[in-house]
Design an enzyme around this catalytic site. Structure first.
Site, PDB file in Angstrom:
ATOM      1  N   ASP A  77     -53.983  33.573  35.216  1.00 40.52           N
ATOM      2  CA  ASP A  77     -53.595  34.632  36.006  1.00 40.52           C
ATOM      3  C   ASP A  77     -54.464  35.800  35.716  1.00 40.52           C
ATOM      4  O   ASP A  77     -54.874  36.108  34.508  1.00 40.52           O
ATOM      5  CB  ASP A  77     -52.038  34.895  35.909  1.00 40.52           C
ATOM      6  CG  ASP A  77     -51.471  35.940  36.645  1.00 40.52           C
ATOM      7  OD1 ASP A  77     -52.271  36.445  37.769  1.00 40.52           O
ATOM      8  OD2 ASP A  77     -50.641  36.797  36.000  1.00 40.52           O
TER       9      ASP A  77
ATOM     10  N   ASP B  30     -53.579  39.498  36.864  1.00 42.85           N
ATOM     11  CA  ASP B  30     -52.783  40.826  36.604  1.00 42.85           C
ATOM     12  C   ASP B  30     -51.579  40.499  35.601  1.00 42.85           C
ATOM     13  O   ASP B  30     -50.820  39.697  35.818  1.00 42.85           O
ATOM     14  CB  ASP B  30     -52.215  41.219  37.915  1.00 42.85           C
ATOM     15  CG  ASP B  30     -53.129  41.583  39.166  1.00 42.85           C
ATOM     16  OD1 ASP B  30     -54.105  42.097  38.618  1.00 42.85           O
ATOM     17  OD2 ASP B  30     -52.883  41.198  40.074  1.00 42.85           O
TER      18      ASP B  30
ATOM     19  N   PHE C 226     -52.347  45.657  34.775  1.00 41.10           N
ATOM     20  CA  PHE C 226     -51.870  46.140  35.743  1.00 41.10           C
ATOM     21  C   PHE C 226     -50.746  47.173  35.493  1.00 41.10           C
ATOM     22  O   PHE C 226     -50.884  48.430  36.325  1.00 41.10           O
ATOM     23  CB  PHE C 226     -51.268  45.065  36.631  1.00 41.10           C
ATOM     24  CG  PHE C 226     -50.887  45.409  38.109  1.00 41.10           C
ATOM     25  CD1 PHE C 226     -51.362  44.969  39.368  1.00 41.10           C
ATOM     26  CD2 PHE C 226     -49.420  45.722  38.144  1.00 41.10           C
ATOM     27  CE1 PHE C 226     -50.765  45.283  40.410  1.00 41.10           C
ATOM     28  CE2 PHE C 226     -48.648  46.175  39.362  1.00 41.10           C
ATOM     29  CZ  PHE C 226     -49.510  46.181  40.473  1.00 41.10           C
TER      30      PHE C 226
ATOM     31  N   PHE D 176     -40.260  41.632  37.647  1.00 40.04           N
ATOM     32  CA  PHE D 176     -41.850  40.986  37.915  1.00 40.04           C
ATOM     33  C   PHE D 176     -42.285  42.390  38.850  1.00 40.04           C
ATOM     34  O   PHE D 176     -43.182  42.898  38.343  1.00 40.04           O
ATOM     35  CB  PHE D 176     -41.935  39.880  38.663  1.00 40.04           C
ATOM     36  CG  PHE D 176     -43.713  39.666  38.740  1.00 40.04           C
ATOM     37  CD1 PHE D 176     -44.345  39.387  37.828  1.00 40.04           C
ATOM     38  CD2 PHE D 176     -44.047  39.761  40.288  1.00 40.04           C
ATOM     39  CE1 PHE D 176     -45.695  39.375  38.082  1.00 40.04           C
ATOM     40  CE2 PHE D 176     -45.481  39.659  40.224  1.00 40.04           C
ATOM     41  CZ  PHE D 176     -46.214  39.361  39.306  1.00 40.04           C
TER      42      PHE D 176
ATOM     43  N   TYR E 222     -51.141  50.713  44.062  1.00 39.85           N
ATOM     44  CA  TYR E 222     -52.047  49.940  43.962  1.00 39.85           C
ATOM     45  C   TYR E 222     -52.674  49.344  45.321  1.00 39.85           C
ATOM     46  O   TYR E 222     -53.571  48.327  45.258  1.00 39.85           O
ATOM     47  CB  TYR E 222     -51.460  48.518  43.174  1.00 39.85           C
ATOM     48  CG  TYR E 222     -50.201  48.118  43.758  1.00 39.85           C
ATOM     49  CD1 TYR E 222     -48.958  48.271  42.956  1.00 39.85           C
ATOM     50  CD2 TYR E 222     -50.372  47.100  44.818  1.00 39.85           C
ATOM     51  CE1 TYR E 222     -47.950  47.906  43.596  1.00 39.85           C
ATOM     52  CE2 TYR E 222     -48.977  46.837  45.181  1.00 39.85           C
ATOM     53  CZ  TYR E 222     -47.908  47.013  44.664  1.00 39.85           C
ATOM     54  OH  TYR E 222     -46.620  46.507  45.116  1.00 39.85           O
TER      55      TYR E 222
ATOM     56  N   THR F 148     -55.240  33.902  40.885  1.00 40.01           N
ATOM     57  CA  THR F 148     -54.614  35.260  41.180  1.00 40.01           C
ATOM     58  C   THR F 148     -54.215  35.197  42.639  1.00 40.01           C
ATOM     59  O   THR F 148     -54.764  34.724  43.474  1.00 40.01           O
ATOM     60  CB  THR F 148     -55.672  36.193  40.667  1.00 40.01           C
ATOM     61  OG1 THR F 148     -54.960  37.382  40.858  1.00 40.01           O
ATOM     62  CG2 THR F 148     -56.829  36.142  41.800  1.00 40.01           C
TER      63      THR F 148
ATOM     64  N   LYS G  44     -49.337  29.479  44.128  1.00 41.08           N
ATOM     65  CA  LYS G  44     -50.158  28.905  42.918  1.00 41.08           C
ATOM     66  C   LYS G  44     -49.299  27.463  42.730  1.00 41.08           C
ATOM     67  O   LYS G  44     -50.001  26.793  41.905  1.00 41.08           O
ATOM     68  CB  LYS G  44     -49.757  29.575  41.731  1.00 41.08           C
ATOM     69  CG  LYS G  44     -50.399  31.110  41.766  1.00 41.08           C
ATOM     70  CD  LYS G  44     -50.522  31.948  40.452  1.00 41.08           C
ATOM     71  CE  LYS G  44     -50.872  33.160  40.658  1.00 41.08           C
ATOM     72  NZ  LYS G  44     -50.999  34.178  39.447  1.00 41.08           N
TER      73      LYS G  44
ATOM     74  N   ASP H 139     -47.503  35.750  33.601  1.00 40.76           N
ATOM     75  CA  ASP H 139     -46.508  36.448  33.173  1.00 40.76           C
ATOM     76  C   ASP H 139     -45.553  36.625  34.431  1.00 40.76           C
ATOM     77  O   ASP H 139     -44.577  37.209  33.818  1.00 40.76           O
ATOM     78  CB  ASP H 139     -47.106  37.995  32.894  1.00 40.76           C
ATOM     79  CG  ASP H 139     -47.530  38.698  34.243  1.00 40.76           C
ATOM     80  OD1 ASP H 139     -48.400  38.078  35.042  1.00 40.76           O
ATOM     81  OD2 ASP H 139     -47.054  39.823  34.533  1.00 40.76           O
TER      82      ASP H 139
HETATM   83  P1  TMP Z   1     -50.380  37.466  40.162  1.00 41.69           P
HETATM   84  O1  TMP Z   1     -48.886  36.557  40.625  1.00 41.69           O
HETATM   85  O2  TMP Z   1     -51.406  36.685  40.455  1.00 41.69           O
HETATM   86  O3  TMP Z   1     -50.284  38.131  38.850  1.00 41.69           O
HETATM   87  O4  TMP Z   1     -50.400  38.557  41.298  1.00 41.69           O
HETATM   88  C1  TMP Z   1     -49.356  39.482  41.348  1.00 41.69           C
HETATM   89  C2  TMP Z   1     -49.777  40.230  42.608  1.00 41.69           C
HETATM   90  O5  TMP Z   1     -48.755  41.035  42.983  1.00 41.69           O
HETATM   91  C3  TMP Z   1     -50.963  41.270  42.357  1.00 41.69           C
HETATM   92  O6  TMP Z   1     -51.742  41.272  43.507  1.00 41.69           O
HETATM   93  C4  TMP Z   1     -50.201  42.587  42.440  1.00 41.69           C
HETATM   94  C5  TMP Z   1     -48.954  42.163  43.268  1.00 41.69           C
HETATM   95  N1  TMP Z   1     -47.743  43.075  42.880  1.00 41.69           N
HETATM   96  C6  TMP Z   1     -47.092  43.563  43.798  1.00 41.69           C
HETATM   97  O7  TMP Z   1     -47.429  43.626  45.099  1.00 41.69           O
HETATM   98  N2  TMP Z   1     -45.921  44.343  43.386  1.00 41.69           N
HETATM   99  C7  TMP Z   1     -45.561  44.577  42.442  1.00 41.69           C
HETATM  100  O8  TMP Z   1     -44.730  45.359  41.911  1.00 41.69           O
HETATM  101  C8  TMP Z   1     -46.615  43.875  41.066  1.00 41.69           C
HETATM  102  C9  TMP Z   1     -46.135  44.045  39.710  1.00 41.69           C
HETATM  103  C10 TMP Z   1     -47.339  43.158  41.448  1.00 41.69           C
END
Ligand code: TMP
Length: 199
Positions: free
Chosen positions: A10, A12, A18, A44, A65, A99, A134, A145
């Site tokens: 992964d 982030d 992040f 999360f 973000y 990701t 995923k 994570d």
């Molecule tokens: P991941 O599951 O691949 O780590 O992706 C997390 C994605 O989710 C990343 O693009 C950022 C997004 N995200 C949100 O939209 N809101 C959030 O509060 C957080 C922590 C991540």
């Protein structure tokens, strides 16, 4: 066994910080608003915790973000780049980046590629898997994570290695999950891979 071990990494929270970047940018942009210190993070989604401080705070958090440059400027997590390189060079191991881009994809998607290029190099473009689900990706291990990864394939093929982050420190492992408390020392992740290889 004869085939290679497929490891999905992964980005982030595992390769890229992040949480740290989010907090830094939020405080710079909104110095007079309440915020959640890293050691008070739980759950999360950062945004969910910020919405609990007020609707307007949540909206501001979301905006952080979605901004241009957010994903490109993420700092690597300690030891992550070295670990990824070393893992990719291991005999009998195939490494992929797995990701999920945010729904507002404009900057995020291209910046995820740019980040990987910047920190690991062009060869790594071959390893990139962008998906919002995923569970449909085939692999032996997913290092991620996010505590509860669900989707269309149940159960997924991979075993979930929960990578420790502020928000998941107190999360109880589910059946089959194992924990990885950071990239250092390298013996930790190497042991997990060796163990999996022997199954
Ligand atoms: P991941 O599951 O691949 O780590 O992706 C997390 C994605 O989710 C990343 O693009 C950022 C997004 N995200 C949100 O939209 N809101 C959030 O509060 C957080 C922590 C991540």
């Amino acid at each position: 066994s004869s085939r290679n071990l497929r490891v999905l990494l992964d980005m982030d929270g595992v390769l890229a910080d992040f949480e740290g970047q989010f907090l830094k940018r939020f405080r710079e942009k909104y110095p007079h608003d309440p915020f959640v210190p890293l050691d008070e993070r739980s759950g999360f989604y950062v945004t969910k915790q910020y919405y609990a401080l007020g609707q307007d705070i949540g909206t501001k958090a979301f905006g952080i973000y979605e901004e241009k440059g957010f994903f490109l400027d993420l700092q690597p997590i300690d030891g992550a780049i070295e670990a990824a390189r070393e893992m990719a060079e291991m005999e009998g191991v195939d490494v992929y980046i797995c990701t999920s881009p945010i729904k507002k994809y404009t900057h995020c998607v291209v910046e995820k590629y740019q980040w990987l290029d910047k920190h690991l190099g062009k060869e790594w473009m071959e390893r990139m898997i962008l998906t919002r689900d995923k569970t449909v990706i085939n692999g032996d291990l997913l290092i991620d994570d996010k505590p509860n990864i669900t989707g269309g394939m149940n159960p997924p093929k991979w075993q979930h290695v929960l990578f420790t982050s502020y928000h998941n420190r107190d999360v109880v492992l589910q059946d089959g999950q194992i924990r990885l408390d950071g990239w250092l020392p390298h013996s930790r992740w190497r042991d997990i891979l060796e163990q999996k290889r022997q199954e």
